[in-house]
Write an enzyme that holds these catalytic residues in place. Structure first.
Site, short mmCIF file in Angstrom:
data_model
loop_
_atom_site.label_atom_id
_atom_site.label_comp_id
_atom_site.label_asym_id
_atom_site.label_seq_id
_atom_site.Cartn_x
_atom_site.Cartn_y
_atom_site.Cartn_z
N GLU A 38 0.90 -1.21 0.12
CA GLU A 38 -0.07 -0.13 0.02
C GLU A 38 0.71 1.32 0.05
O GLU A 38 0.61 2.26 -0.81
CB GLU A 38 -0.91 -0.05 1.14
CG GLU A 38 -1.86 1.22 1.32
CD GLU A 38 -1.23 2.15 2.10
OE1 GLU A 38 -1.52 3.31 2.11
OE2 GLU A 38 -0.82 1.84 3.43
N ASP A 42 0.83 3.83 -3.22
CA ASP A 42 0.65 5.12 -2.91
C ASP A 42 1.36 6.12 -3.82
O ASP A 42 0.84 7.10 -4.48
CB ASP A 42 0.51 5.55 -1.50
CG ASP A 42 0.10 6.94 -1.28
OD1 ASP A 42 -1.03 7.56 -1.48
OD2 ASP A 42 1.14 7.84 -0.83
N ASP A 111 -6.84 1.29 0.45
CA ASP A 111 -5.51 0.75 0.88
C ASP A 111 -5.24 -0.61 -0.28
O ASP A 111 -4.08 -0.80 -0.48
CB ASP A 111 -5.36 0.35 2.29
CG ASP A 111 -5.14 1.46 3.07
OD1 ASP A 111 -5.01 2.74 2.59
OD2 ASP A 111 -5.17 1.19 4.25
N GLU A 114 -4.41 0.60 -3.68
CA GLU A 114 -2.99 0.87 -3.78
C GLU A 114 -2.10 -0.24 -3.70
O GLU A 114 -1.11 -0.28 -4.52
CB GLU A 114 -2.80 1.95 -2.65
CG GLU A 114 -3.44 3.32 -2.95
CD GLU A 114 -3.33 4.18 -1.77
OE1 GLU A 114 -3.26 5.52 -1.99
OE2 GLU A 114 -2.99 3.72 -0.56
#
Length: 222
Positions: A38, A42, A111, A114
């Site tokens: 995650e 991101d 999350d 990502e």
């Protein structure tokens, strides 16, 4: 196999399926989970969306580009993508998170998106990860305009309908689950343009309404 259905939904077939399985594993379920993925995803998402906006809007200033990117990579938007992929059906959660409806929670869903981005990157590289991001975001990128990013989905939907002299949206709370400090709201939204009723989910009534409104905007391509 159930995981094959998910790969079709996201539009990518993994060479190393372990990356995807880890991306679907919440920290409540196993020590080897999606938290690190995650973190990486991101950064990849921010880069890819930033590059797309930079190329699409040569006249936009830094502030406008930043606000548009923030709108596209925020938790709400990612959670909508997650629901389009039905990620909640594929995620591995601990017993506590399952009981509290974690598979519906926006933070957990966003999350996971990502983490999947990072999994694709590790499996096939930056070009393939960017390609998938652009495919998922095609409608949103096509309709994004400098200035619109500062308006929330409910406001944008209301302005769209008012501009066409249509009735305003009708929102209704359908369900509230969980304890007072950890509730999940389910809200319906309908407009006269569609016979469909759109369902929004969020950790507050406002977030659920925004979620439903954003789904309608995606349907309207606005």
């Amino acid at each position: 196999m159930y995981i094959e259905r998910l790969q079709k939904k996201i539009g990518y077939q993994f060479a190393n399926l372990d990356y995807l399985l880890q991306a679907l594993t919440h920290r409540s379920a196993a020590a080897k989970n999606n938290e690190r993925l995650e973190f990486l995803g991101d950064s990849i998402l921010n880069y890819a969306i930033g590059q797309a906006l930079f190329e699409r809007f040569p006249q936009a200033n830094e502030g406008e580009l930043s606000r548009m990117r923030a709108t596209l990579v925020r938790e709400q938007t990612l959670a909508i993508l997650a629901r389009q992929f039905d990620l909640g059906e594929y995620m591995k959660l601990g017993a506590g998170e399952l009981k509290s409806g974690g598979y519906r929670r926006e933070s957990i869903l966003s999350d996971c998106v990502e983490a999947i981005i990072a999994a694709i990157y590790l499996d096939a590289g930056m070009d393939k990860a960017s390609e998938r991001i652009y495919a998922w975001y095609q409608t949103l990128l096509d309709e994004m305009k400098p200035g619109d990013a500062q308006k929330d989905p409910k406001t944008r939907l209301q302005e769209f309908l008012q501009g066409r002299r249509l009735k305003l949206p009708e929102y209704e709370v359908l369900d509230i689950k969980g304890e007072a400090h950890n509730q999940i709201f389910k809200v319906s939204c309908k407009i006269e343009t569609f016979t469909d009723i759109f369902i929004g989910i969020g950790t507050s009534r406002r977030k659920a309404e925004q979620n439903a409104a954003e789904q309608i905007l995606l349907k309207l391509n606005k």
